[in-house]
Design an enzyme around this catalytic site. Sequence first.
Site, PDB file in Angstrom:
ATOM      1  N   HIS A 121      28.085  -5.693 -42.910  1.00  0.00           N
ATOM      2  CA  HIS A 121      29.199  -6.012 -41.947  1.00  0.00           C
ATOM      3  C   HIS A 121      30.245  -7.171 -42.204  1.00  0.00           C
ATOM      4  CE1 HIS A 121      26.863  -2.944 -40.014  1.00  0.00           C
ATOM      5  NE2 HIS A 121      25.981  -3.996 -39.378  1.00  0.00           N
ATOM      6  N   ASP A 158      22.257   3.193 -43.179  1.00  0.00           N
ATOM      7  CA  ASP A 158      21.971   1.998 -41.995  1.00  0.00           C
ATOM      8  C   ASP A 158      22.384   2.613 -40.744  1.00  0.00           C
ATOM      9  OD1 ASP A 158      21.130  -1.032 -41.666  1.00  0.00           O
ATOM     10  OD2 ASP A 158      22.741  -0.443 -39.963  1.00  0.00           O
ATOM     11  N   HIS A 160      23.833   1.585 -38.238  1.00  0.00           N
ATOM     12  CA  HIS A 160      25.140   0.833 -38.114  1.00  0.00           C
ATOM     13  C   HIS A 160      26.078   1.163 -38.987  1.00  0.00           C
ATOM     14  CE1 HIS A 160      21.858  -1.673 -36.186  1.00  0.00           C
ATOM     15  NE2 HIS A 160      22.654  -1.320 -35.111  1.00  0.00           N
ATOM     16  N   ASP A 235      16.720   1.122 -40.033  1.00  0.00           N
ATOM     17  CA  ASP A 235      17.038   1.210 -38.728  1.00  0.00           C
ATOM     18  C   ASP A 235      17.279   2.652 -37.984  1.00  0.00           C
ATOM     19  OD1 ASP A 235      19.408   0.736 -39.814  1.00  0.00           O
ATOM     20  OD2 ASP A 235      19.948  -1.080 -38.570  1.00  0.00           O
TER      21      ASP A 235
END
Length: 310
Positions: A121, A158, A160, A235
Amino acid sequence: MLPFKLVYHEGYDLRLGQHVFQSQKFGMVRDALLAGKIADRGDFLSPEPATDEDILRVHTPDWVDKLKHDKLSIAERVRLEIPYSQAVVRGFWLAAGGSILAARCAIRDGFGFNIGGGFHHAFPGHGEGFCMIHDVAVAIRRLQADGALQRVLVVDTDVHQGNGTAAIFAGDESVFTLSLHQENNYPDPKPPSDLDVNLADGVGDEQYLELLDKALAEAFRRFAPQMLFYIGGADPYRDDQLGGLLLTMQGLQERDALVFAEARLRGLPVAVAFAGGYARQVEDTVGIHVNTVIAARECAAARLRQGIDA
Ligand SMILES: [Zn+2]
């Protein structure tokens, strides 16, 4: 002894105290690999921090200056969602050095693991979502600068979306970005990757693996990489606090095995970084990351057997 190296540094633990990002997980993964006799001490390498020159291939001089000299605005601090300290900054420089080393090991050994990193990110000029510095992008730019290789496929599983990766490599034909993530989750907006797979809430093992298989096939149809960089977040797990998918631990290991098999089938080196993982029980997150190492070991052994049979 493993047929590949694991890069780890105790500075990966950002010592955030009571925080949903339990960065002590990296040390716990190392301990679990040793205790389970999956790895021995000789399998581990300790990275140097990345140089500022390395970091500046991805990040703006302004952002690097702010991080190094504690000049972040309040808005920039809030966006990071982790507390600022010099030790934390050093942790990110170490993670970037670790991903560089893991990628070099991958070229030599077929696999190379950073038992940390995956800070997907981070953008060139700002950080967010627990990420200050994009270690994977720094490693890719370093390999390219060294002339070690040019074309890299980033596979990000991931939960996200890999927004920093997408932004950094937008319009760059040397790096193909594939992100498979929950659509209804951070980040919002999602800058487009070369291939985004937006998953509905509650997707489980079977559907996930099918879509991953299809996405990998499409990525390999559209792009001929010289290396695969795998951002293997823990995750998508069903008991993750920041995720809304329903993968089991077994499903996650099958996910890793699928990515590794598709890469090795094509003779591609695979570098791995760990990224997220916020299970209610930190031991589950640790177990998922350990299973990624086991999946690579099994893939390497299978390739070796095929080589002997051939
Ligand atoms: Zn995540």
